[in-house]
Design an enzyme around this catalytic site. Structure first.
Site, PDB file in Angstrom:
ATOM      1  N   HIS A  55     -12.870   5.698 -22.518  1.00  0.00           N
ATOM      2  CA  HIS A  55     -12.932   4.461 -20.382  1.00  0.00           C
ATOM      3  C   HIS A  55     -13.017   5.450 -19.901  1.00  0.00           C
ATOM      4  O   HIS A  55     -12.239   5.826 -19.089  1.00  0.00           O
ATOM      5  CB  HIS A  55     -11.498   4.119 -20.607  1.00  0.00           C
ATOM      6  CG  HIS A  55     -10.958   2.633 -21.772  1.00  0.00           C
ATOM      7  ND1 HIS A  55     -11.400   1.870 -20.623  1.00  0.00           N
ATOM      8  CD2 HIS A  55     -10.254   3.187 -22.475  1.00  0.00           C
ATOM      9  CE1 HIS A  55     -10.752   1.013 -21.624  1.00  0.00           C
ATOM     10  NE2 HIS A  55     -10.307   0.890 -23.308  1.00  0.00           N
ATOM     11  N   GLY A  76       0.893  -1.333   0.292  1.00  0.00           N
ATOM     12  CA  GLY A  76       0.377  -0.333   0.055  1.00  0.00           C
ATOM     13  C   GLY A  76       0.575   1.133   0.413  1.00  0.00           C
ATOM     14  O   GLY A  76       1.025   2.154   0.769  1.00  0.00           O
ATOM     15  N   GLU A  86     -14.425   5.759 -16.853  1.00  0.00           N
ATOM     16  CA  GLU A  86     -13.446   5.276 -15.288  1.00  0.00           C
ATOM     17  C   GLU A  86     -12.343   5.680 -15.468  1.00  0.00           C
ATOM     18  O   GLU A  86     -12.212   6.119 -14.168  1.00  0.00           O
ATOM     19  CB  GLU A  86     -13.900   3.806 -15.299  1.00  0.00           C
ATOM     20  CG  GLU A  86     -12.165   3.099 -16.265  1.00  0.00           C
ATOM     21  CD  GLU A  86     -12.006   3.330 -17.651  1.00  0.00           C
ATOM     22  OE1 GLU A  86     -11.922   1.491 -17.932  1.00  0.00           O
ATOM     23  OE2 GLU A  86     -13.415   3.326 -17.951  1.00  0.00           O
ATOM     24  N   CYS A  90     -14.658   0.537 -24.210  1.00  0.00           N
ATOM     25  CA  CYS A  90     -14.355  -0.008 -25.197  1.00  0.00           C
ATOM     26  C   CYS A  90     -14.405  -1.104 -25.801  1.00  0.00           C
ATOM     27  O   CYS A  90     -15.271  -0.925 -26.577  1.00  0.00           O
ATOM     28  CB  CYS A  90     -13.082   0.117 -24.334  1.00  0.00           C
ATOM     29  SG  CYS A  90     -11.154   0.010 -25.471  1.00  0.00           S
ATOM     30  N   ILE A  96      -1.071   3.780  -1.540  1.00  0.00           N
ATOM     31  CA  ILE A  96      -2.580   4.575  -0.869  1.00  0.00           C
ATOM     32  C   ILE A  96      -1.698   5.651  -0.108  1.00  0.00           C
ATOM     33  O   ILE A  96      -2.280   6.573  -0.004  1.00  0.00           O
ATOM     34  CB  ILE A  96      -2.760   3.299  -0.306  1.00  0.00           C
ATOM     35  CG1 ILE A  96      -3.378   2.409  -1.837  1.00  0.00           C
ATOM     36  CG2 ILE A  96      -4.041   4.110   0.369  1.00  0.00           C
ATOM     37  CD1 ILE A  96      -5.042   3.518  -2.471  1.00  0.00           C
TER      38      ILE A  96
END
Length: 548
Positions: free
Chosen positions: A512, A16, A514, A384, A19
């Site tokens: 895309h 992580g 997203e 896509c 993050i």
């Protein structure tokens, strides 16, 4: 002077680090600083564009068309900034650049070596993003784990860079595993001690240590780590597992992490404004606690590794929170779907999404999924390849073009409704050669796409080399398909949909969307798809589903 923060990892990978880095970026931005981020990856691939999603997860695409590591998606979602091609570089890219220069004679016959040439090239990447963005703070994550052979030139470049930048202008955060041993009922610090020892042997003393664990790392354990690793006690932070990655910024902020970073870098500790972020996380926890859930099937082929569809999954979660609903996502293997089992496998889902992908495997299952969504009036979003499969399904079953397919998968098919872009026909290299990055799209007024975006000209990111074949455009539209998005020159189909007389919400995008979704600003097509799925679940008109 731009301040530089380097984030390294110890003991194991997938801790992580990304993050942690992104969370710090969010906290510093909330204090009014301009933050940019980058990932340095030690593998020899030039970029992850040709790597298997099973190994690497999704390939994230920047606005300017660079195929990058998936951590850049986390960076963008957390700091809400569009990153660039300078935000991800690999050992392969470094060596490619040096070899090209050597072949051109740029080194005047000198011997090209790891030190100083490779390390200088790496340092130039640290500086380039600073110069191009004029950021107050640049956060660089080093991929891999300290001790990896391939990471050593990067660590040496960091050491040199810190010395050249001078005291107070750089710092190093070491994210390390503090494992819990169940038999002993305690967490162990020895792995972190050895990891920091390895880092120090390379000439770098970390300024901060972030302890990753699935159990709380209490003050006494942190003090022990500080003592053995020669770090101040108030510079060792606990980052145990949180309910969501979006909780990590405030988990670290409550310990004074960003305030201490500002102090070390000589930055004014301006007041932090995390109100929008906290509103999102509060709503997220309320939504996730609800017993009622809207179920969405994501039909792909890399279903064993959810990171292969990371941005898709996050965009769906953002959209669910936007409407104060709990969205449950199930990855469905398209290769396992057949005409005999598709109804059973996709029964009970309130929305069907077919994401991007490459290769023949699973395509018939994706076409069956689009068919089930269309026939049963289940909300559908194609992304896509999901657009291409929806066009193939419609062509076969509505437009009277039996066996219609993409020439990518069946070069000799009778009706190649999806075909290679003309400018791609002579391209043989697979890496970095597709239609990549943000392209403009004209949205047709009065369509579902127009309702979602509310604008006539939009920009979304692409990653593909096949397009809707214009030779079949009239047959598709005559049969009822609406082309709701086009390139400005009308040459390329960007979005398609079905009229509401045929289906309540069926939309597909060649791009895309997203990649541009943010926790506090869901991607428009994902937002409206989830809205339609909620309406399907609750048996109401989608316009009756309102944001929180």
């Amino acid at each position: 002077m731009t301040k530089h923060i380097f984030v390294t990892g110890g003991v194991v990978s997938s801790l992580g680090k990304g993050i942690t880095a992104a969370s710090l970026g969010r906290l510093l931005k909330a204090r009014g600083y301009k933050v940019m981020m980058q990932k340095a990856d030690p593998y020899l691939n030039v970029d992850p564009g040709t790597m298997s999603p099973f190994q690497h997860g999704e390939v994230f695409v920047t606005e300017d068309g660079k195929e990058t590591d998936l951590d850049l998606g986390h960076y963008e979602r957390f700091i809400d900034e569009n990153l660039t091609r300078e935000s991800n570089f690999t050992t392969g890219l470094i060596y490619q650049s040096l070899i090209q220069r050597e072949r051109a004679g740029d080194f005047l016959g000198g011997t090209v070596q790891v030190i100083p040439h490779v390390t200088n090239e790496i340092k130039s990447r640290f500086l380039r993003i600073e110069e191009q963005t004029q950021a107050d703070v640049v956060i660089t994550e080093l991929g891999g784990t300290i001790g990896d052979i391939e990471g050593q030139p990067f660590v040496e470049a960091m050491r040199q860079f810190r010395k050249e930048k001078g005291a107070g202008n750089t710092l190093v955060i070491h994210v390390s595993l503090v494992p819990y041993i169940a038999a002993a009922h305690e967490v162990k610090t020895k792995p972190t001690q050895h990891s920091v020892k390895e880092l120090r042997s390379m000439g770098i003393q970390p300024d901060f240590i972030v302890c990753r664990s699935d159990h709380e790392v209490d003050a006494s354990i942190r003090a022990k780590i500080a003592h053995f690793c020669d770090v101040d006690e108030d510079c060792v932070f606990e980052n145990s597992d949180c309910p969501s990655i979006y909780d990590v910024p405030m988990h670290l902020a409550k310990q004074g992490f960003d305030e201490k970073v500002c102090q070390k870098l000589g930055l004014e500790p301006r007041e932090r404004d995390m109100s929008d972020w906290n509103d999102f996380t509060d709503a997220m926890h309320v939504a996730n606690s609800l017993p009622e859930k809207t179920r969405i099937a994501v039909v792909g082929k890399y279903t064993q590794l959810p990171d292969a569809y990371l941005s898709v999954i996050e965009a769906l979660h953002h959209s669910g929170v936007y409407y104060d609903r709990h969205v449950e996502i199930k990855l469905v293997d398209g290769e396992e779907l057949t005409e005999e089992n598709v109804d059973e496998e996709l029964a009970g889902y309130d929305g069907i999404l077919v994401p991007g992908g490459f290769g023949l495997r699973g395509t018939e299952g994706k076409i069956l999924s689009a068919n089930r969504a269309r026939v049963n009036k289940v909300p559908y979003l194609g992304v896509c390849l999901g657009l291409q499969m929806a066009v193939c399904e419609f062509a076969r079953n509505v437009a009277g073009l039996p066996g219609a397919m993409s020439s990518e998968f069946e070069p000799e098919c009778t009706y190649p409704v999806i075909d290679l872009m003309p400018d791609q026909e002579d391209v043989t290299d697979k890496g970095g050669t597709m239609r990549l990055g943000a392209y403009p799209c004209k949205v047709v007024p009065g369509t579902l796409a127009s309702e979602a975006y509310g604008e006539e000209l939009i920009y979304e990111r692409h990653r593909h080399r096949y397009e809707v074949n214009n030779a079949y455009r009239k047959q598709l539209t005559d049969a009822g398909m609406i082309i709701s998005g086009l390139s400005p020159d009308n040459r390329l189909v960007e979005m398609v949909e079905l009229p509401e007389s045929m289906h309540p919400w069926f939309v597909a995008s060649q791009a895309h969307p997203e990649f541009k979704s943010r926790p506090t600003k869901p991607a428009p097509l994902f937002r409206e798809f989830v809205r339609a799925a909620i309406a399907h679940h609750e048996g109401v008109d989608r316009h009756d589903v309102n944001p929180r």
